[in-house]
Scaffold this motif. Structure first.
Motif, short mmCIF file in Angstrom:
data_model
loop_
_atom_site.label_atom_id
_atom_site.label_comp_id
_atom_site.label_asym_id
_atom_site.label_seq_id
_atom_site.Cartn_x
_atom_site.Cartn_y
_atom_site.Cartn_z
N ARG A 106 77.89 2.27 54.76
CA ARG A 106 76.87 1.19 55.59
C ARG A 106 77.44 -0.32 55.19
NH1 ARG A 106 71.43 2.30 57.86
NH2 ARG A 106 71.74 4.43 57.52
N TYR A 107 77.60 -0.58 53.98
CA TYR A 107 77.79 -1.87 53.59
C TYR A 107 79.16 -2.32 52.84
CZ TYR A 107 73.00 -2.10 54.06
OH TYR A 107 71.53 -1.94 54.74
N SER A 116 71.75 -6.05 47.93
CA SER A 116 70.30 -6.30 48.16
C SER A 116 70.30 -7.64 48.51
CB SER A 116 69.70 -6.42 46.79
OG SER A 116 69.80 -5.16 46.29
N LEU A 119 70.85 -7.19 52.32
CA LEU A 119 69.28 -7.01 53.06
C LEU A 119 68.44 -7.95 53.13
CD1 LEU A 119 69.11 -3.45 51.24
CD2 LEU A 119 69.14 -3.81 53.81
N LYS A 120 68.45 -8.82 52.15
CA LYS A 120 67.36 -10.29 52.15
C LYS A 120 67.84 -10.71 53.26
CE LYS A 120 65.16 -10.27 48.02
NZ LYS A 120 65.72 -10.00 46.59
N LEU A 124 65.63 -7.29 57.05
CA LEU A 124 65.03 -6.01 57.75
C LEU A 124 64.02 -5.71 56.89
CD1 LEU A 124 68.40 -4.51 59.11
CD2 LEU A 124 66.48 -5.15 60.41
#
Lengths: 124, 496
Positions: A106-107, A116, A119-120, A124
């Motif tokens: 995914r990343y 992290s 994502l921040k 989401l």
């Protein structure tokens, strides 16, 4: 103090290894290094158990023919615990590796902190 | 009566077997099987509870062919049976309350995997409750962790996978410490069965030879389980894990998984180490301080949160702090209060999670507070249930939270030095609880012209019925507290 450490050198090594594994699992950012830390930690416990089950001069707990004298055998229970522990550790390692693969696909990174952060940012 | 003695062993095996069978079933079949198994295990636990309550004894059940010092055992008294029954009830309610969300949020092909994890979770919880062998407890702790990780990551969003990874890392640190602790304990005592370890531990404590290793061992085991049950400084993984998983998972994680570890810790305190030796060690002061810190800091973080799911999660940190504070008091009354709070918090927190999702559903799936304005008018049942849960958390009489706060204060008054800090922390924490829960209740009852449609109770009868059951359970815990505390006291007396 010093002679105790020398006499029980295997336990000392096991506890030091446990500490190394524990800190790696806790502090490394890279997932693969974390998993290596987990394995070092578990293996240190097995070393500790194996050392504790061994009694110097005794033989493996196998019954051959009619000769059966429990006093000549080493303690078989820690070996059983080590086997059970290995099974647990293998399954947990497999789960962690599969999570790592999911995150990497995914990343495209193995750095947990960076994931992290991203994502921040995505919110989401 | 002889037949009932087999039920604890049978219920663990039934839950495990159903997980294996579920892997070959489709989603619907797995769901039905799971409901059947949870109900059946609940009924069996009720039978065991009846047996143990009428006789007032605890029973030992031999597993395998080897007798006591070498073989494996199950041991059950009224506290274990009651806890198993309670876990089944909460699990059934949480699953029913989140059933629609499970169908929406999980891929249809993966629904049976979810129920496999739930079955495994049930079996590991039952094993943690019933087992009398320390190494078996370790193995089931790991099974519990793996099942809980599966419950978090079943949604497959990036957030859920990251939360599951962080949960796994912290859990593995905890189980590593627990494992080395129990290996050291085995090294010192030569036993794995809890009752036999206690005899050896008493000999060690009386002779005073291995006091430092004993203290280190107790510390390792307690810290390991504290990390796994998210005591205050180790709670960083918790809000993400509860906030980004499906609602049934969040309810079960907060009210069952962490409680399973705490129950194991109670068992270790009473049956492995011995209550008096545990009280005399310095560990309880550490637990006491971290419990107090958790009560305040958890609530502070919850006040700052702008997301209802994460707010409820942070509130869990505060409630876990209460439980450890009760351990830290070091009296039997404090233990009874902690066990009651386990029940009270489990019933209330799962109610809050399930009703919270009803409120966010009528607010366009958004969890921010601004979107939730007036949500209680759009979903009446969820609004009422959330209010009940909030009142219980704050500690209003009639609901279960009041009784646990009352029990904690009574326990605090009985101890000398710890009385003042406990009472102050209870008061401050109650005010902080009131701030963030009442803020939410006022927000959802603020009338507003909303762009979101409202939902009537008739549309989702199962959900409304589940909420009613939760509310009734909460009120029952609050109203019939005397028989329940009597049962806990009796259970703890035959625990050791």
């Amino acid at each position: 103090m010093g002679e105790h450490l020398l006499a029980n050198y295997a336990e000392v090594v096991a506890v030091i290894l446990f500490g190394i594994g524990f800190t790696n699992l806790l502090l490394q950012k890279n997932m693969i290094k974390k998993i290596i830390g987990l394995n070092i930690m578990d293996t240190a416990v097995y070393l500790f158990l194996a050392e504790k089950g061994y009694i110097a001069g005794h033989i493996p707990p196998l019954i051959v023919g009619e000769n059966f004298n429990p006093d000549t055998y080493i303690n078989p229970v820690p070996s059983g615990l080590v086997l059970t522990g290995i099974v647990v550790s293998v399954s947990v390692t497999a789960l962690m590796l599969s999570l790592t693969i999911r995150l990497y696909r995914r990343y495209h990174t193995l750095d947990l902190d960076e994931i992290s952060m991203r994502l921040k940012k995505e919110g989401l | 009566m002889e037949l009932i003695r087999n039920f604890p062993c049978l219920s663990i095996f039934m839950a495990m077997l159903s997980a294996i069978i579920s892997s070959a079933l489709k989603g619907n079949g797995a769901r039905r099987l799971n409901t059947f198994v949870v109900t059946a295990v609940g009924v069996m636990s009720a039978c065991v509870l009846y047996l143990t309550c009428t006789t007032g004894e605890s029973y030992v059940y031999k597993m395998g062919h080897f007798p006591a010092p070498i073989g494996n055992e199950i041991r059950f008294g009224s506290l274990e049976a009651g806890m198993a029954l309670f876990f089944c009830v909460i699990m059934l309610f949480s699953l029913n309350g989140g059933r629609k969300k499970i169908q929406i949020e999980i891929d249809p092909g993966k629904e049976n995997l979810y129920y496999i994890m739930v079955d495994l979770l049930l079996s590991s919880l039952l094993a943690l409750v019933y087992t009398n062998d320390l190494f078996t407890a370790y193995v089931f702790v790991e099974i519990n962790t793996i099942a809980a990780c599966g419950l978090i990551m079943i949604m497959e969003s990036g957030r859920a996978i990251e939360a599951a990874t962080r949960y796994m890392i912290m859990s593995l640190l905890g189980s590593g410490l627990f494992l080395i602790g129990l290996c050291m304990l085995y090294d010192m005592t030569g036993h794995l069965l809890m009752s036999y370890i206690q005899i050896s531990v008493r000999e060690i404590a009386e002779s005073g030879t291995y006091m430092i290793p004993l203290l280190v061992t107790i510390a390792l085991i307690v810290v390991g389980l504290a990390i796994k049950s998210a005591l205050f400084p180790f709670h960083a993984w918790l809000p993400d894990a509860y906030g980004y998983s499906t609602v049934s998972s969040a309810a079960m994680l907060s009210s069952l998984v962490s409680k399973g570890y705490i129950f194991l810790l109670i068992k270790i305190i009473y049956r492995v180490i011995g209550f008096d030796i545990f009280v005399n060690s310095k560990i309880i002061n550490v637990l006491f301080v971290f419990g107090l810190a958790g009560m305040i800091m958890g609530s502070m973080s919850a006040i700052r949160e702008n997301d209802i799911r994460r707010m409820i999660s942070y509130s869990s940190v505060a409630q876990i702090g209460y439980i450890y504070m009760g351990f830290g008091l070091g009296t039997t009354v404090g233990m009874v209060a902690s066990v009651f709070h386990i029940l009270s918090h489990a019933a209330t927190k799962s109610l809050l999670f399930v009703s919270g999702v009803g409120l966010t559903d009528v607010s366009g799936e958004k969890t921010q507070f601004i979107e939730l304005t007036g949500a209680a008018y759009r979903n009446v049942a969820a609004g009422l249930a959330f209010t009940v849960g909030s009142l219980s958390m704050v500690g209003i009489p009639l609901f279960s939270g009041f009784i646990s706060k009352l029990l904690f204060s009574q326990a605090a008054v009985q101890s000398n030095i710890k009385m003042l800090p406990t009472l102050i922390a209870l008061a401050v924490s109650t005010v902080l609880n009131a701030i963030y829960f009442m803020k939410t209740v006022i927000r959802i009852y603020t009338p507003i012209e909303s762009k979101y449609p409202s939902v009537s109770i008739k549309k989702n009868r199962l959900y409304a019925f589940t909420l009613l059951c939760f509310v009734m359970l909460n009120v029952a815990l609050g109203m019939c507290s005397q028989p329940i505390t009597d049962w806990i006291t009796q259970g703890l007396s035959v625990f050791a």
